[in-house]
Design an enzyme around this catalytic site. Structure first.
Site, PDB file in Angstrom:
ATOM      1  N   VAL A  81     -14.007 -20.127  -0.609  1.00 32.71           N
ATOM      2  CA  VAL A  81     -15.236 -19.527  -1.127  1.00 32.71           C
ATOM      3  C   VAL A  81     -15.027 -19.030  -2.556  1.00 32.71           C
ATOM      4  CG1 VAL A  81     -16.951 -17.712  -0.770  1.00 32.71           C
ATOM      5  CG2 VAL A  81     -15.911 -18.849   1.207  1.00 32.71           C
ATOM      6  N   GLU A  82     -13.875 -18.435  -2.799  1.00 33.29           N
ATOM      7  CA  GLU A  82     -13.616 -17.811  -4.095  1.00 33.29           C
ATOM      8  C   GLU A  82     -13.380 -18.832  -5.203  1.00 33.29           C
ATOM      9  OE1 GLU A  82     -13.660 -14.868  -5.304  1.00 33.29           O
ATOM     10  OE2 GLU A  82     -13.864 -13.576  -3.567  1.00 33.29           O
ATOM     11  N   SER A  83     -12.544 -19.825  -4.947  1.00 31.01           N
ATOM     12  CA  SER A  83     -12.064 -20.664  -6.036  1.00 31.01           C
ATOM     13  C   SER A  83     -11.887 -22.129  -5.673  1.00 31.01           C
ATOM     14  CB  SER A  83     -10.700 -20.144  -6.512  1.00 31.01           C
ATOM     15  OG  SER A  83      -9.741 -20.270  -5.449  1.00 31.01           O
TER      16      SER A  83
END
Length: 566
Positions: free
Chosen positions: A155-157
């Site tokens: 989700v983040e990166s």
């Protein structure tokens, strides 16, 4: 508490309904939905290949849209649970799930559907992340945390090691500078701990544990706080308490990004939990160690590390993206992550290496007009390193003296994933139909002022230079500006060319350089890869002519021989 069973219906029918509805109505793949954030550059050749072939660099860095399927005839895509070797990490991940199951919630279903329509995205991410998954999962399990956290970097990166967001968040866990420093992630010219796989994973799990305790064991609130900040979530809870409303995640008034952030992770949880029901094939990842952390006892040239480990230097950078330059930070951390099957040979080779061969040394004779800053720039090191190595207090040096300077064993281009080379690569690639121009930053310049001057947006200007809009810029730094064809020339002809504008659409271009305090002809020549004799000839300077701050010099620069600055 899990959703009521009244809401449940057969998952297979739900997945079928999603697919029957088609993907045409879904928005096209975008950064906010997919979790991909602006990245530091990679070449097209860095698209990942199948995990059973190719260097590490090709697995960890993916900026292509091609799914990394294996060679024909090699069936790696066996749905989880049917792996005859029964040695797939996803079963282990699933057994550690501890967050609420919201797969049937209408707020989760659009995010599940997004993946069902773009299965190649999950393939690419998990293939890229394969070398890291076992290592990070071990850290999560050692703390007895929910294994859903292994999915959070998706989700983040999207598990991109050099991911960098417009909000200045870096690394697979996307730490902003201040939060990174708060959790002990060192950030300097040599090294950025926010991108260090080991250090950032420890910091991220520390942070998530603290947030979970802060919000009384509620993981959804902890995740929301990881995204929006614990103050934002705490204020939303207090607001609902005053109004007599529920204070769970689903009832809080949170930023739009955060309202989608938690459902994105829960959608991934659902897909990993029941891949068969959704007809999703997870990339098989062996449940065995891939990486080993090796301790060093001092600074090491990364090219030397690559040779000892029998790896390509890009592999070293991909597994150790925290290192910005050609060597490890002289002040530490002194460790490397290496493939487990290369660690023993590396340790043996390092033990037999002469200490003087860990980093190359150059004996530099100080020239008239040179400063420590000039010398540090020339040798791609820092003033502090020169002071420490040569036992210098202050910054005063004298012409004729000698300095011992640590230097790289390869030219700058040999460290293709160092910070300056990544930025240089980014600056060389721009939108179609535009010409590349360079701007030498002057005192007082800001992204906002330059965007007004050139008629471009701040986000675009920052992105063209591999930066975030909030990043500082420094006098003397070279920025790339992509302008419509001919605009730079028209501005120059009309006398409207902004100070510092340099047209660089051809190989060798004329540059008007404003002399700064401390400059000398030799330092300017080194900076732009031109000779002092040429500078004198281009500007009608005699052998005895001095240059002064504010004076403008004409240079004819080979733009293909100019490295990026950071």
């Amino acid at each position: 508490m899990k959703p009521s069973a009244v809401m449940a219906w057969p998952v297979l029918l739900l997945a079928t309904a999603f697919l029957a509805g088609g993907c045409g109505s879904l928005p096209q793949k975008d950064d906010a939905q997919s979790g991909i954030v602006p990245q530091e550059p990679a070449r097209a050749a860095d698209a990942p290949t199948a995990p059973d072939g190719g260097p590490v660099a090709k697995r960890l860095l993916d900026m292509e849209e091609t799914a990394p399927f294996p060679d024909p005839g090699v069936d790696r895509h066996i749905p989880v649970g049917e792996n005859p070797a029964n040695n797939d990490i996803w079963a282990r991940v699933r057994s550690g799930f501890a967050m609420p199951d919201y797969r049937h919630d209408p707020r989760i279903q659009p995010h599940i559907q997004w993946h069902l329509c773009r299965e190649d995205f999950l393939h690419r991410v998990t293939a890229r992340a394969e070398p890291l998954l076992y290592y990070i999962l071990e850290e999560i399990e050692a703390r007895e945390l929910p294994t859903e956290l292994l999915l959070l970097p998706i989700v983040e990166s999207a598990y991109l090691p050099f991911a960098y967001s417009p909000g200045r968040a870096a690394g697979i866990w996307q730490f902003i500078p201040s939060t990174g420093r708060h959790f002990g992630l060192k950030q300097n010219w040599w090294y950025d701990g926010r991108r260090d796989i080991h250090a950032s994973t420890q910091a991220a799990l520390d942070y998530l544990q603290q947030l979970n305790e802060r919000f009384d064991g509620d993981w959804l609130l902890a995740l929301a706080a990881y995204n929006a900040g614990q103050g934002t979530v705490a204020r939303a809870i207090q607001r609902n308490e005053r109004l007599g409303r529920p204070t769970d995640f689903w009832n809080l008034d949170l930023p739009r990004e955060t309202r989608h952030y938690v459902p994105k992770l829960l959608a991934l949880q659902a897909l990993v939990e029941n891949p068969w029901a959704y007809h999703v094939e997870l990339w098989p990842v062996p449940d065995e160690p891939w990486l080993q952390r090796v301790e060093l006892d001092g600074q090491l040239d990364l090219a030397v590390a690559a040779r000892l480990a029998e790896l390509d230097i890009e592999d070293i950078y991909q597994l150790n993206p925290g290192f910005n330059r050609w060597a490890t930070d002289p002040e530490g951390p002194h460790h490397l992550l290496l493939p487990a099957d290369r660690a023993d040979a590396f340790v043996a080779g390092l033990a037999g290496l002469d200490p003087e061969d860990r980093v190359a040394w150059h004996r530099h004779r100080i020239q008239s007009g040179e400063t420590l800053s000039h010398i540090a720039t020339r040798y791609r090191t820092t003033v502090a390193m020169l002071q420490q190595t040569n036992n210098i207090r202050g910054t005063r040096i004298r012409a004729g003296q000698h300095l011992l300077v640590p230097s790289a064993t390869r030219p700058a281009s040999g460290y293709s994933l160092s910070a300056e080379q990544r930025r240089s690569s980014t600056q060389a690639s721009g939108p179609a139909g535009r010409e590349r121009h360079a701007h030498v930053v002057n005192r007082g310049d800001t992204f906002w002022a330059l965007s007004r001057r050139y008629g471009v947006g701040v986000p675009e200007l920052a992105r063209w230079n591999g930066m975030a809009p909030g990043d500082p810029i420094r006098p003397g730094q070279r920025l790339t500006v992509w302008l419509p064809q001919g605009q730079g020339m028209h501005m120059a002809a009309a006398g409207q060319a902004p100070r510092g504008l340099q047209h660089v659409s051809a190989r060798r271009q004329r540059v008007n350089y404003s002399v700064r305090r401390g400059d000398s002809l030799s330092s300017i020549g080194r900076r732009f890869s031109v000779s002092v004799a040429d500078i004198r000839r281009w500007n009608n300077l005699g052998n005895g002519n001095l240059i002064r701050p504010g004076q403008t010099l004409t240079l004819h620069v080979d733009v293909t021989n100019q490295g990026g600055e950071t």
